[in-house]
Design an enzyme around this catalytic site. Structure first.
Site, PDB file in Angstrom:
ATOM      1  N   GLY A  39       0.804  -1.227   0.000  1.00 19.72           N
ATOM      2  CA  GLY A  39       0.000   0.000   0.000  1.00 19.72           C
ATOM      3  C   GLY A  39       0.832   1.270   0.000  1.00 19.72           C
ATOM      4  O   GLY A  39       1.979   1.293  -0.452  1.00 19.72           O
ATOM      5  N   THR A  40       0.245   2.316   0.553  1.00 20.73           N
ATOM      6  CA  THR A  40       0.848   3.650   0.506  1.00 20.73           C
ATOM      7  C   THR A  40       2.166   3.700   1.269  1.00 20.73           C
ATOM      8  O   THR A  40       3.170   4.219   0.763  1.00 20.73           O
ATOM      9  CB  THR A  40      -0.130   4.678   1.122  1.00 20.73           C
ATOM     10  OG1 THR A  40      -1.397   4.559   0.475  1.00 20.73           O
ATOM     11  CG2 THR A  40       0.398   6.093   0.967  1.00 20.73           C
ATOM     12  N   CYS A  41       2.180   3.192   2.480  1.00 16.84           N
ATOM     13  CA  CYS A  41       3.361   3.352   3.343  1.00 16.84           C
ATOM     14  C   CYS A  41       4.604   2.788   2.678  1.00 16.84           C
ATOM     15  O   CYS A  41       5.632   3.461   2.554  1.00 16.84           O
ATOM     16  CB  CYS A  41       3.112   2.669   4.688  1.00 16.84           C
ATOM     17  SG  CYS A  41       4.506   2.808   5.805  1.00 16.84           S
ATOM     18  N   HIS A 438      22.371   9.500  30.630  1.00 21.28           N
ATOM     19  CA  HIS A 438      23.041  10.712  30.181  1.00 21.28           C
ATOM     20  C   HIS A 438      24.082  10.363  29.119  1.00 21.28           C
ATOM     21  O   HIS A 438      24.807   9.391  29.300  1.00 21.28           O
ATOM     22  CB  HIS A 438      23.742  11.398  31.359  1.00 21.28           C
ATOM     23  CG  HIS A 438      24.607  12.542  30.907  1.00 21.28           C
ATOM     24  ND1 HIS A 438      24.078  13.778  30.595  1.00 21.28           N
ATOM     25  CD2 HIS A 438      25.947  12.621  30.685  1.00 21.28           C
ATOM     26  CE1 HIS A 438      25.069  14.574  30.216  1.00 21.28           C
ATOM     27  NE2 HIS A 438      26.219  13.907  30.257  1.00 21.28           N
TER      28      HIS A 438
HETATM   29  C1  LIG Z   1       4.130  10.912   1.543  1.00 22.45           C
HETATM   30  C2  LIG Z   1       3.572  10.157   2.713  1.00 22.45           C
HETATM   31  C3  LIG Z   1       4.355   9.916   3.800  1.00 22.45           C
HETATM   32  C4  LIG Z   1       3.840   9.227   4.906  1.00 22.45           C
HETATM   33  N1  LIG Z   1       4.642   9.023   5.985  1.00 22.45           N
HETATM   34  C5  LIG Z   1       4.141   8.379   7.059  1.00 22.45           C
HETATM   35  C6  LIG Z   1       4.964   8.130   8.192  1.00 22.45           C
HETATM   36  O1  LIG Z   1       6.136   8.500   8.216  1.00 22.45           O
HETATM   37  N2  LIG Z   1       4.424   7.466   9.237  1.00 22.45           N
HETATM   38  C7  LIG Z   1       3.123   7.029   9.234  1.00 22.45           C
HETATM   39  O2  LIG Z   1       2.684   6.433  10.206  1.00 22.45           O
HETATM   40  N3  LIG Z   1       2.325   7.255   8.177  1.00 22.45           N
HETATM   41  C8  LIG Z   1       2.811   7.907   7.086  1.00 22.45           C
HETATM   42  N4  LIG Z   1       2.005   8.101   5.998  1.00 22.45           N
HETATM   43  C9  LIG Z   1       0.617   7.599   6.037  1.00 22.45           C
HETATM   44  C10 LIG Z   1       0.598   6.086   5.766  1.00 22.45           C
HETATM   45  O3  LIG Z   1       1.223   5.809   4.539  1.00 22.45           O
HETATM   46  C11 LIG Z   1      -0.850   5.618   5.731  1.00 22.45           C
HETATM   47  O4  LIG Z   1      -1.501   6.052   6.892  1.00 22.45           O
HETATM   48  C12 LIG Z   1      -0.925   4.100   5.659  1.00 22.45           C
HETATM   49  O5  LIG Z   1      -0.297   3.609   4.515  1.00 22.45           O
HETATM   50  C13 LIG Z   1      -2.388   3.675   5.668  1.00 22.45           C
HETATM   51  O6  LIG Z   1      -2.455   2.306   5.549  1.00 22.45           O
HETATM   52  P1  LIG Z   1      -3.797   1.627   5.046  1.00 22.45           P
HETATM   53  O7  LIG Z   1      -3.573   0.180   5.278  1.00 22.45           O
HETATM   54  O8  LIG Z   1      -4.966   2.227   5.690  1.00 22.45           O
HETATM   55  O9  LIG Z   1      -3.924   1.985   3.495  1.00 22.45           O
HETATM   56  P2  LIG Z   1      -2.909   1.870   2.297  1.00 22.45           P
HETATM   57  O10 LIG Z   1      -1.528   1.664   2.758  1.00 22.45           O
HETATM   58  O11 LIG Z   1      -3.172   3.041   1.423  1.00 22.45           O
HETATM   59  O12 LIG Z   1      -3.351   0.530   1.560  1.00 22.45           O
HETATM   60  C14 LIG Z   1      -4.586   0.423   0.909  1.00 22.45           C
HETATM   61  C15 LIG Z   1      -4.452  -0.594  -0.215  1.00 22.45           C
HETATM   62  O13 LIG Z   1      -5.740  -0.881  -0.743  1.00 22.45           O
HETATM   63  C16 LIG Z   1      -5.650  -1.023  -2.147  1.00 22.45           C
HETATM   64  N5  LIG Z   1      -6.991  -0.772  -2.697  1.00 22.45           N
HETATM   65  C17 LIG Z   1      -7.718   0.376  -2.620  1.00 22.45           C
HETATM   66  N6  LIG Z   1      -8.922   0.207  -3.186  1.00 22.45           N
HETATM   67  C18 LIG Z   1      -8.965  -1.081  -3.637  1.00 22.45           C
HETATM   68  C19 LIG Z   1      -9.938  -1.835  -4.309  1.00 22.45           C
HETATM   69  N7  LIG Z   1     -11.142  -1.336  -4.610  1.00 22.45           N
HETATM   70  N8  LIG Z   1      -9.624  -3.123  -4.655  1.00 22.45           N
HETATM   71  C20 LIG Z   1      -8.417  -3.652  -4.330  1.00 22.45           C
HETATM   72  N9  LIG Z   1      -7.467  -2.969  -3.679  1.00 22.45           N
HETATM   73  C21 LIG Z   1      -7.730  -1.709  -3.334  1.00 22.45           C
HETATM   74  C22 LIG Z   1      -4.623   0.037  -2.530  1.00 22.45           C
HETATM   75  O14 LIG Z   1      -4.052  -0.250  -3.793  1.00 22.45           O
HETATM   76  C23 LIG Z   1      -3.627  -0.087  -1.379  1.00 22.45           C
HETATM   77  O15 LIG Z   1      -2.593  -0.984  -1.688  1.00 22.45           O
HETATM   78  C24 LIG Z   1       2.505   8.763   4.879  1.00 22.45           C
HETATM   79  C25 LIG Z   1       1.703   8.981   3.760  1.00 22.45           C
HETATM   80  C26 LIG Z   1       2.223   9.667   2.683  1.00 22.45           C
HETATM   81  C27 LIG Z   1       1.348   9.882   1.482  1.00 22.45           C
END
Ligand SMILES: Cc1cc2nc3c(=O)[nH]c(=O)nc-3n(C[C@H](O)[C@H](O)[C@H](O)COP(=O)(O)OP(=O)(O)OC[C@H]3O[C@@H](n4cnc5c(N)ncnc54)[C@H](O)[C@@H]3O)c2cc1C
Length: 457
Positions: A39-41, A438
């Site tokens: 995913g996003t992370c 420390h």
């Molecule tokens: C630039 C940036 C930096 C970040 N840095 C941090 C950090 O340092 N620390 C931190 O804690 N958080 C950070 N975050 C936030 C973090 O990335 C997200 O909070 C986290 O990834 C959320 O996880 P999730 O499992 O909810 O969703 P996601 O990781 O977004 O996963 C969702 C998945 O669902 C899939 N999906 C969506 N719809 C469908 C569908 N209809 N059918 C099949 N698959 C689907 C997507 O392709 C994706 O792979 C950052 C975000 C960004 C954008």
């Protein structure tokens, strides 16, 4: 129609660990991912950005002359910097994929899932059903409805982590967590950077002195900050994009070679056909859930960024733990057990836990506040990294810690010293009497707690 015991949509931060728990319990599980496992992370968020931040920090240190290290001119090989971030991402994704491949009872389906009913899903024409469905679909960058936005090229976080050239002038729209990380790293890579924020200060969710300190840190590195930009608009320009900022003072227009839109995220719930299952969402599209992450439809849960209960990797992962504990362990874990905690990964980083001072004031309770500038932290002085401050707010009656911020070197780690005591519900005197090592940043937390002042109006 293939039947499973559970269907999980999205292989982000909650889905795969939950799949592990469910398959360990003997269930047949389908995990559906439309794009990249992790995913996003893993792919476009935390991992590539923190890898880039590390390269930017190295460049920053190499340029410093006060540490007595003599180097030549510092050059940035942005293609190598980007390749390193890409490799870290690929390694993590591959590890995730291998982990899933070894999960007995799991079927990983590649494709876009849509609900067809309260117990059924279709993936590119293939029908699946299960009595339990877990939605972990995450979110994506919001494209704001600003004048001219459709007429100019712009970047989001996915584009930014793939950049293999340093922009000449990066204009970052949005002075909050994601925008500021990219702003500082690209300034350190050599770009001119302007941050444009609609509010009257950066990261307005933080207390005003934290915002002010963050702005000072960024301006000290030559980043232009334009706050109070109440009429942001875009038009094509020979040198890239003209961004109208309409601030109270300064140039009304900034010309950027690149524009990053970092004004927030929206949940991936608009293309999930939730109506077919009757799953309720709020006005912003977040799936409505209760304290155990159950939706309004029995047998369907929503986890991670798509439920609006958190916007971080650790909150998404914790959502998976909560659901598994309730379903499999007879352990009544709840979202409301969670204390807000996160970091802003500029350098020095901000570690945050619990309530801000402004939030405590709104509760109306009697409170005490302690502050200490990082110039009075020996470890920071020794490292030559004395920017920032630490701050803590405690309840004057119960003596519980209500919230804290450490903006300073090691702040992202040191905040856990406070966070863990908050989870223990112990009084602040537990930390005050603890003997810390420390020299560390944490060793000054007891000292700060020894000088608490009443929070006055
Ligand atoms: C630039 C940036 C930096 C970040 N840095 C941090 C950090 O340092 N620390 C931190 O804690 N958080 C950070 N975050 C936030 C973090 O990335 C997200 O909070 C986290 O990834 C959320 O996880 P999730 O499992 O909810 O969703 P996601 O990781 O977004 O996963 C969702 C998945 O669902 C899939 N999906 C969506 N719809 C469908 C569908 N209809 N059918 C099949 N698959 C689907 C997507 O392709 C994706 O792979 C950052 C975000 C960004 C954008």
């Amino acid at each position: 129609m293939t039947r499973y015991d559970a269907i999980i949509v999205g292989a982000g931060q909650a889905g795969p660990p939950l799949a592990g728990r469910l398959t360990d319990a003997g269930m047949r599980v389908a995990l559906i991912e439309r794009k990249l496992v992790g995913g996003t992370c893993v792919n476009t968020g935390c991992m590539p950005t923190k890898t880039l931040v590390a390269s930017a920090y190295a460049a920053h240190l190499a340029r410093r002359r006060d540490l007595g290290i003599i180097t030549g001119d510092v050059a940035i090989d942005m293609a190598a910097v980007a390749a390193r971030a890409h490799q870290v991402t690929i390694n993590a994704r591959t590890n995730n994929e291998n982990w899933l491949a070894g999960m007995k009872g799991l079927t990983l389906l590649r494709g876009h899932a849509r609900m067809t009913g309260p117990t059924s899903v279709t993936v590119d024409g293939v029908e699946l059903s299960a009595p339990r469905i877990f939605l972990n679909v995450g979110g994506r960058a919001t494209v704001p409805d600003m004048p001219g936005v459709g007429e100019v090229p712009y970047l989001d976080n996915t584009d930014m982590v793939a950049l293999d050239r340093v922009p000449r002038h990066l204009v970052v729209i949005g002075g909050s967590y994601i925008g500021l990380e990219f702003a500082q790293m690209h300034a350190r890579f050599g770009a001119a950077v302007t941050v444009v924020e609609r509010a009257d200060r950066l990261v307005p969710r933080e207390d005003s002195e934290i915002s002010a300190a963050i702005q000072a840190i960024l301006e000290d590195e030559g980043i232009a900050v334009r706050t109070g930009a109440n009429c942001i608009g875009f038009r094509p320009h020979a040198e890239g994009v003209a961004v109208s900022v309409d601030c109270a003072s300064g140039e009304p227009e900034v010309i950027g070679s690149h524009v990053l839109l970092a004004v927030g995220r929206r949940p991936n719930t608009d293309d999930l056909a939730l109506d077919a299952a009757g799953v309720a969402v709020d006005q912003r599209g977040y799936i409505t859930v209760d304290d155990r992450l159950a939706t309004n439809v029995p047998g369907i849960w929503a986890l991670g960024d798509c439920n609006g209960k958190g916007a971080f990797t650790h909150t998404s992962y914790n959502d998976g733990e909560i659901v598994a504990a309730n379903l499999l362990d007879n352990d009544q874990r709840r979202v409301s057990d969670r204390i807000t905690a996160y970091a802003l990964y500029i350098d020095p980083p901000l570690g945050r836990a619990g309530l801000t001072e402004a939030q405590v004031r709104k509760t109306g309770r009697r409170a005490l506040v302690g502050k200490r500038p990082m110039t009075k932290v020996a470890r920071a002085v020794e490292k030559g990294e004395t920017l920032g401050l630490m701050k803590i707010v405690v309840d004057a009656d119960t003596r519980e810690i209500l919230g804290a911020a450490i903006l300073g070197v090691g702040g992202d780690e040191a905040i856990h010293c406070i966070l863990d005591v908050m989870y223990s519900r112990g009084p602040y005197t537990v930390i005050q009497r603890a003997v810390h090592i420390h020299p560390t940043v944490c060793e000054l937390i007891p000292t700060m707690l020894g000088d608490l002042q009443p929070l006055t109006n």
